[in-house]
Motif scaffolding. Sequence first.
Motif, mmCIF file in Angstrom:
data_model
loop_
_atom_site.group_PDB
_atom_site.id
_atom_site.type_symbol
_atom_site.label_atom_id
_atom_site.label_comp_id
_atom_site.label_asym_id
_atom_site.label_seq_id
_atom_site.Cartn_x
_atom_site.Cartn_y
_atom_site.Cartn_z
ATOM 1 N N ASN A 222 -56.310 17.687 61.603
ATOM 2 C CA ASN A 222 -56.337 18.613 62.735
ATOM 3 C C ASN A 222 -55.883 20.022 62.352
ATOM 4 O O ASN A 222 -55.825 20.901 63.203
ATOM 5 N N GLU A 223 -55.607 20.249 61.086
ATOM 6 C CA GLU A 223 -55.270 21.588 60.610
ATOM 7 C C GLU A 223 -56.457 22.270 59.945
ATOM 8 O O GLU A 223 -56.343 23.397 59.465
ATOM 9 N N LEU B 136 -63.204 14.310 66.944
ATOM 10 C CA LEU B 136 -63.614 15.638 66.503
ATOM 11 C C LEU B 136 -64.641 16.256 67.428
ATOM 12 O O LEU B 136 -65.274 15.579 68.230
ATOM 13 N N ILE B 137 -64.776 17.559 67.282
ATOM 14 C CA ILE B 137 -65.737 18.357 68.039
ATOM 15 C C ILE B 137 -66.706 18.992 67.043
ATOM 16 O O ILE B 137 -66.282 19.557 66.037
ATOM 17 N N LEU B 138 -67.997 18.883 67.332
ATOM 18 C CA LEU B 138 -69.038 19.526 66.531
ATOM 19 C C LEU B 138 -69.632 20.646 67.362
ATOM 20 O O LEU B 138 -70.062 20.415 68.496
ATOM 21 N N VAL C 146 -57.876 11.693 60.598
ATOM 22 C CA VAL C 146 -58.233 12.140 59.251
ATOM 23 C C VAL C 146 -59.629 11.622 58.954
ATOM 24 O O VAL C 146 -59.916 10.441 59.155
ATOM 25 N N VAL C 147 -60.502 12.503 58.455
ATOM 26 C CA VAL C 147 -61.885 12.131 58.151
ATOM 27 C C VAL C 147 -62.280 12.772 56.818
ATOM 28 O O VAL C 147 -61.869 13.890 56.520
ATOM 29 N N ILE D 11 -67.092 22.047 62.494
ATOM 30 C CA ILE D 11 -66.449 20.785 62.849
ATOM 31 C C ILE D 11 -64.957 21.021 62.976
ATOM 32 O O ILE D 11 -64.311 21.544 62.059
ATOM 33 N N ILE D 12 -64.415 20.624 64.130
ATOM 34 C CA ILE D 12 -62.996 20.783 64.430
ATOM 35 C C ILE D 12 -62.421 19.399 64.688
ATOM 36 O O ILE D 12 -62.850 18.711 65.619
ATOM 37 N N VAL D 13 -61.463 18.991 63.856
ATOM 38 C CA VAL D 13 -60.814 17.691 64.030
ATOM 39 C C VAL D 13 -59.693 17.861 65.047
ATOM 40 O O VAL D 13 -58.786 18.676 64.861
#
Length: 103
Positions: free
Chosen positions: A75-76, A97-99, A61-62, A55-57
Amino acid sequence: TRSNKMKVVTSSHDIGNDKKFAKRLFEEEKFDLIHMHLKKGQPISTHHAKTDVIIIVREGVVTFDIEGKEVTLTNEDILYLDPYEDHSLQAIEETDLILLKLK
């Protein structure tokens, strides 16, 4: 010889008035790539994937609850989940985000 299979997909951050959005961008033999966008406060209930997941944010914030352990991503950060790890999530801020589901 190898054939070029480059693909480019555009995935907007703007989801209008929807509270959450998910779209499969690529469904390939070795992976699936999914774009997800959540408005602030939106939860996703407990579930698991049958494959490895990265998972890339991209923005926001999640917070993930992974089998009782809470982790907050920005995102870091990049999160890796093993297959069948139960997890839920909630957007602390509007989050994009990207999964990446590895097969």
